[in-house]
Design a protein around this motif. Structure first.
Motif, short mmCIF file in Angstrom:
data_model
loop_
_atom_site.label_atom_id
_atom_site.label_comp_id
_atom_site.label_asym_id
_atom_site.label_seq_id
_atom_site.Cartn_x
_atom_site.Cartn_y
_atom_site.Cartn_z
N GLY A 1 0.81 -1.21 0.00
CA GLY A 1 0.00 0.00 0.00
C GLY A 1 0.84 1.26 0.00
N MET A 2 0.69 2.05 -1.04
CA MET A 2 1.53 3.24 -1.19
C MET A 2 1.04 4.39 -0.31
N SER A 3 1.98 5.13 0.21
CA SER A 3 1.70 6.34 0.98
C SER A 3 2.92 7.24 0.88
N PRO A 4 2.82 8.33 0.17
CA PRO A 4 1.62 8.96 -0.38
C PRO A 4 1.09 8.25 -1.64
N ILE A 5 -0.12 8.60 -2.01
CA ILE A 5 -0.73 8.10 -3.24
C ILE A 5 -0.04 8.79 -4.41
N ASP A 6 0.60 7.99 -5.26
CA ASP A 6 1.52 8.56 -6.26
C ASP A 6 1.45 7.78 -7.56
N TRP B 1 -2.17 13.68 7.83
CA TRP B 1 -0.84 13.78 7.23
C TRP B 1 -0.85 14.24 5.77
N ASN B 2 -1.84 13.86 5.00
CA ASN B 2 -1.82 14.19 3.58
C ASN B 2 -2.22 15.63 3.32
N LEU B 3 -1.67 16.20 2.26
CA LEU B 3 -1.95 17.59 1.92
C LEU B 3 -3.05 17.68 0.87
N TRP B 4 -4.14 16.97 1.11
CA TRP B 4 -5.32 17.07 0.26
C TRP B 4 -6.56 16.85 1.13
N SER B 5 -7.69 17.29 0.62
CA SER B 5 -8.94 17.25 1.38
C SER B 5 -9.52 15.85 1.41
N TRP C 1 -11.04 12.04 -2.04
CA TRP C 1 -10.78 10.61 -2.16
C TRP C 1 -11.11 10.07 -3.56
N PRO C 2 -12.25 10.39 -4.14
CA PRO C 2 -12.52 9.86 -5.49
C PRO C 2 -11.47 10.29 -6.52
N LYS C 3 -11.00 11.51 -6.40
CA LYS C 3 -9.95 11.98 -7.31
C LYS C 3 -8.66 11.19 -7.11
N GLN C 4 -8.29 10.94 -5.86
CA GLN C 4 -7.07 10.18 -5.59
C GLN C 4 -7.16 8.77 -6.15
N ILE C 5 -8.29 8.13 -5.98
CA ILE C 5 -8.48 6.78 -6.52
C ILE C 5 -8.42 6.81 -8.05
N GLY C 6 -9.07 7.80 -8.63
CA GLY C 6 -9.11 7.90 -10.08
C GLY C 6 -7.73 8.08 -10.70
N GLU C 7 -6.84 8.79 -10.01
CA GLU C 7 -5.49 9.00 -10.56
C GLU C 7 -4.72 7.68 -10.64
N ILE C 8 -4.93 6.80 -9.68
CA ILE C 8 -4.26 5.49 -9.73
C ILE C 8 -4.94 4.59 -10.76
N GLU C 9 -6.24 4.60 -10.82
CA GLU C 9 -6.95 3.80 -11.81
C GLU C 9 -6.55 4.18 -13.23
N ALA C 10 -6.24 5.44 -13.42
CA ALA C 10 -5.89 5.91 -14.77
C ALA C 10 -4.57 5.33 -15.25
N VAL C 11 -3.64 5.02 -14.34
CA VAL C 11 -2.34 4.50 -14.76
C VAL C 11 -2.25 2.98 -14.63
N VAL C 12 -3.23 2.36 -13.99
CA VAL C 12 -3.25 0.90 -13.89
C VAL C 12 -4.70 0.42 -14.03
N PRO C 13 -5.30 0.65 -15.20
CA PRO C 13 -6.72 0.34 -15.37
C PRO C 13 -7.04 -1.14 -15.33
N GLU C 14 -6.03 -1.97 -15.50
CA GLU C 14 -6.27 -3.42 -15.56
C GLU C 14 -6.35 -4.09 -14.19
N LYS C 15 -6.11 -3.33 -13.11
CA LYS C 15 -6.13 -3.93 -11.78
C LYS C 15 -7.02 -3.12 -10.84
N PRO C 16 -7.71 -3.80 -9.92
CA PRO C 16 -8.50 -3.06 -8.93
C PRO C 16 -7.61 -2.30 -7.96
N VAL C 17 -8.16 -1.24 -7.40
CA VAL C 17 -7.47 -0.44 -6.39
C VAL C 17 -8.17 -0.66 -5.05
#
Length: 307
Positions: A52-57, A85-89, A93-109
């Motif tokens: 599990g990555m932290s920060p979401i990157d 700890w994170n510098l986002w609101s 959360w939906p935006k953060q999830i979407g950024e990871i889904e965009a670069v790895v669409p073939e796997k669930p997050v």
């Protein structure tokens, strides 16, 4: 009892991985590839999770793809603490999830750690659970709230930063739904309303005296999914297997995601639990041993340690 295995914890966070030793994460990726294969060979039904990555990157995820590590896992996981700890609101959360889904669409997050501490005010934690549930339940396949218990201050937090974080360090000790003295916080009731859909993430220290209380609380709350850890470093302690057996037997009624992490000092390139290792296959062998013992595809009793 193990439905999923996470390969390390927060490998892009210097509290859990020494980036001076492994600045491009190529050594970590090699461990992922070896461990992913080892877990699959023992039991292909166990879901393999990139630590599990932290920060979401998303850039870090792309780097993992470049190293070939994504081919060795089934799920990509993220951790987020937007009110601590994170510098986002928290609303992002939906935006953060979407950024990871965009670069790895073939796997669930999966969100394998999300939490809000009560350091500033216990009412903030209640809001955090309610809002997190609204945003993430149904949005991702798994969500794990961190954590059930406050970390006792006398134990210290597993972090490289410690008091240099200022007040942020002390937030580590206020992330639980239950205080260190065993009394529930207001957020426990809020969590209980969603416990069937939002799992718990709870670390158990070696021979942790809170294990039985944790199991009782989780059953009372209706928890189904639990994430915890089996420490590679602890496996070299006297009595380690007795403790591992007791822990996993106690958790047998839950769907467990187990995290394999923490380098034994004598195997690290540096003598520290965050270090990459001289022999990465040794970590893969540990993962295989744990899966064989606690989630073997064979109908067989637990195996004895051979190395």
């Amino acid at each position: 009892m193990i439905e999923a295995a996470m390969i390390w914890n927060e490998p892009n966070n210097k509290s859990h991985w020494d980036m001076e030793i492994d600045p491009d994460w190529s050594l970590y990726a090699d461990m992922v590839i070896r461990a992913g294969k080892a877990i699959r060979d023992v039991n292909p039904a166990v879901t393999r999770i990139l630590g599990g990555m932290s920060p979401i990157d998303p850039h870090w995820v792309k780097r993992m793809r470049g190293h070939g590590a994504l081919d060795a896992v089934d799920v990509v996981a993220v951790h987020g603490f937007p009110l601590d700890w994170n510098l986002w609101s928290i609303h992002d959360w939906p935006k953060q999830i979407g950024e990871i889904e965009a670069v790895v669409p073939e796997k669930p997050v999966w969100v394998t750690e999300v939490g809000v501490g009560s350091f500033g005010a216990e009412e903030v934690q209640v809001f955090g659970i309610d809002r997190t549930a609204e945003l993430l339940i149904g949005r991702v396949p798994r969500v794990y709230w961190y954590s059930l218990f406050d970390l006792p201050q006398e134990w210290g937090a597993t972090t490289r930063h410690r008091e240099a974080e200022g007040s942020s360090y002390y937030r580590h000790f206020y992330m639980g739904l239950i205080r260190a003295d065993g009394t529930p916080k207001p957020a426990l009731e809020a969590y209980g309303r969603v416990a069937g859909d939002m799992g718990l993430m709870q670390w158990f220290h070696f021979e942790d005296p809170r294990l039985d209380d944790a199991v009782a609380w989780m059953k009372r709350l209706g928890v189904r999914h639990l994430r915890t850890g089996l420490s590679w470093a602890d496996s070299f302690r006297p009595g380690a297997i007795d403790w591992f057996d007791r822990q996993m037997e106690a958790l047998a009624d839950f769907d467990v995601t187990v995290t394999f992490c923490f380098t034994p000092e004598h195997l690290g390139i540096a003598p520290h639990h965050t270090s990459a290792v001289h022999e990465p296959q040794a970590f893969a062998d540990f993962c295989a041993w744990m899966i064989d013992r606690y989630a073997s595809a064979r109908a067989a009793p637990p195996i004895a340690r051979t190395a």
